[in-house]
Design a protein around this motif. Sequence first.
Motif, PDB file in Angstrom:
ATOM      1  N   SER A  84       0.828  -1.205   0.000  1.00 31.42           N
ATOM      2  CA  SER A  84       0.000   0.000   0.000  1.00 31.42           C
ATOM      3  C   SER A  84       0.863   1.256   0.000  1.00 31.42           C
ATOM      4  CB  SER A  84      -0.931   0.010   1.212  1.00 31.42           C
ATOM      5  OG  SER A  84      -0.169  -0.035   2.401  1.00 31.42           O
ATOM      6  N   LYS A  85       0.295   2.331  -0.544  1.00 32.80           N
ATOM      7  CA  LYS A  85       1.006   3.614  -0.566  1.00 32.80           C
ATOM      8  C   LYS A  85       0.500   4.481   0.579  1.00 32.80           C
ATOM      9  CE  LYS A  85       2.344   4.219  -5.334  1.00 32.80           C
ATOM     10  NZ  LYS A  85       2.397   5.143  -6.451  1.00 32.80           N
ATOM     11  N   PRO A  86       1.376   5.308   1.128  1.00 32.18           N
ATOM     12  CA  PRO A  86       0.925   6.216   2.183  1.00 32.18           C
ATOM     13  C   PRO A  86      -0.007   7.286   1.602  1.00 32.18           C
ATOM     14  CG  PRO A  86       3.195   6.690   1.594  1.00 32.18           C
ATOM     15  CD  PRO A  86       2.800   5.460   0.837  1.00 32.18           C
ATOM     16  N   ARG A  87      -0.962   7.714   2.408  1.00 36.98           N
ATOM     17  CA  ARG A  87      -1.871   8.775   1.960  1.00 36.98           C
ATOM     18  C   ARG A  87      -1.149  10.116   1.901  1.00 36.98           C
ATOM     19  NH1 ARG A  87      -6.259   8.039   6.322  1.00 36.98           N
ATOM     20  NH2 ARG A  87      -4.402   7.223   7.308  1.00 36.98           N
ATOM     21  N   ASN A  88      -0.202  10.302   2.825  1.00 41.27           N
ATOM     22  CA  ASN A  88       0.560  11.543   2.874  1.00 41.27           C
ATOM     23  C   ASN A  88       1.882  11.268   3.588  1.00 41.27           C
ATOM     24  OD1 ASN A  88       0.029  11.651   5.740  1.00 41.27           O
ATOM     25  ND2 ASN A  88      -2.001  12.429   5.213  1.00 41.27           N
ATOM     26  N   LEU A  89       2.719  12.277   3.721  1.00 44.32           N
ATOM     27  CA  LEU A  89       4.038  12.101   4.346  1.00 44.32           C
ATOM     28  C   LEU A  89       3.950  11.731   5.819  1.00 44.32           C
ATOM     29  CD1 LEU A  89       6.338  14.841   2.801  1.00 44.32           C
ATOM     30  CD2 LEU A  89       6.651  12.376   2.727  1.00 44.32           C
ATOM     31  N   LYS A  90       2.871  12.110   6.487  1.00 46.52           N
ATOM     32  CA  LYS A  90       2.729  11.776   7.907  1.00 46.52           C
ATOM     33  C   LYS A  90       2.582  10.272   8.118  1.00 46.52           C
ATOM     34  CE  LYS A  90       0.765  16.124   9.442  1.00 46.52           C
ATOM     35  NZ  LYS A  90      -0.380  16.798  10.065  1.00 46.52           N
ATOM     36  N   ASP A  91       2.073   9.570   7.123  1.00 42.76           N
ATOM     37  CA  ASP A  91       1.895   8.113   7.223  1.00 42.76           C
ATOM     38  C   ASP A  91       3.196   7.330   7.037  1.00 42.76           C
ATOM     39  OD1 ASP A  91      -0.804   8.421   7.640  1.00 42.76           O
ATOM     40  OD2 ASP A  91      -1.383   7.891   5.585  1.00 42.76           O
ATOM     41  N   VAL A  92       4.178   7.937   6.410  1.00 41.57           N
ATOM     42  CA  VAL A  92       5.420   7.231   6.057  1.00 41.57           C
ATOM     43  C   VAL A  92       6.157   6.671   7.279  1.00 41.57           C
ATOM     44  CG1 VAL A  92       7.692   7.468   4.978  1.00 41.57           C
ATOM     45  CG2 VAL A  92       5.676   8.431   3.866  1.00 41.57           C
ATOM     46  N   PRO A  93       6.431   7.464   8.323  1.00 40.23           N
ATOM     47  CA  PRO A  93       7.155   6.897   9.475  1.00 40.23           C
ATOM     48  C   PRO A  93       6.436   5.709  10.108  1.00 40.23           C
ATOM     49  CG  PRO A  93       7.097   9.288   9.637  1.00 40.23           C
ATOM     50  CD  PRO A  93       6.193   8.910   8.500  1.00 40.23           C
ATOM     51  N   LYS A  94       5.111   5.774  10.192  1.00 40.18           N
ATOM     52  CA  LYS A  94       4.348   4.659  10.759  1.00 40.18           C
ATOM     53  C   LYS A  94       4.506   3.408   9.904  1.00 40.18           C
ATOM     54  CE  LYS A  94       0.877   7.970  11.897  1.00 40.18           C
ATOM     55  NZ  LYS A  94      -0.411   8.466  11.495  1.00 40.18           N
ATOM     56  N   MET A  95       4.433   3.590   8.588  1.00 34.55           N
ATOM     57  CA  MET A  95       4.554   2.451   7.681  1.00 34.55           C
ATOM     58  C   MET A  95       5.950   1.847   7.742  1.00 34.55           C
ATOM     59  SD  MET A  95       2.326   3.830   4.466  1.00 34.55           S
ATOM     60  CE  MET A  95       2.173   2.262   3.608  1.00 34.55           C
ATOM     61  N   LEU A  96       6.970   2.695   7.775  1.00 34.07           N
ATOM     62  CA  LEU A  96       8.348   2.198   7.870  1.00 34.07           C
ATOM     63  C   LEU A  96       8.566   1.444   9.177  1.00 34.07           C
ATOM     64  CD1 LEU A  96      10.446   5.146   6.413  1.00 34.07           C
ATOM     65  CD2 LEU A  96      10.263   2.835   5.476  1.00 34.07           C
TER      66      LEU A  96
END
Length: 113
Positions: A84-96
């Motif tokens: 899945s792709k992050p909705r925005n940059l704020k989601d990136v750290p959580k996904m990583l």
Amino acid sequence: VDIIEEEVLDRKQSLLKISSLYVSKVKALYLVGMDRIGKNIIAKTTLNNIKHMYDASCFVECDESSNDSYKSSCHILEQLKVESKPRNLKDVPKMLKLVMIKKRVIIVFDNVI
């Protein structure tokens, strides 16, 4: 990654030292030096030699001319096999963080300034 065989052979000692560090479970390794001495080749070769030991691997070429953090983040997540792709940059750290908790990963950053 295509690497010319002679370039790798010229750096055999460096590759052997890095391999011995990996065996001792080093968590972070920094290659520092002047431009054009082969750090990139050593980093790519090392990644190619050990990435089979990980669930996912990623080679990130840091480009100071690229200002698209979202696109770069999506590329990293894609290489780490996140579907899945992050909705925005704020989601990136959580996904990583989720990827790194669930999987054994190796990430190589090149040309970090």
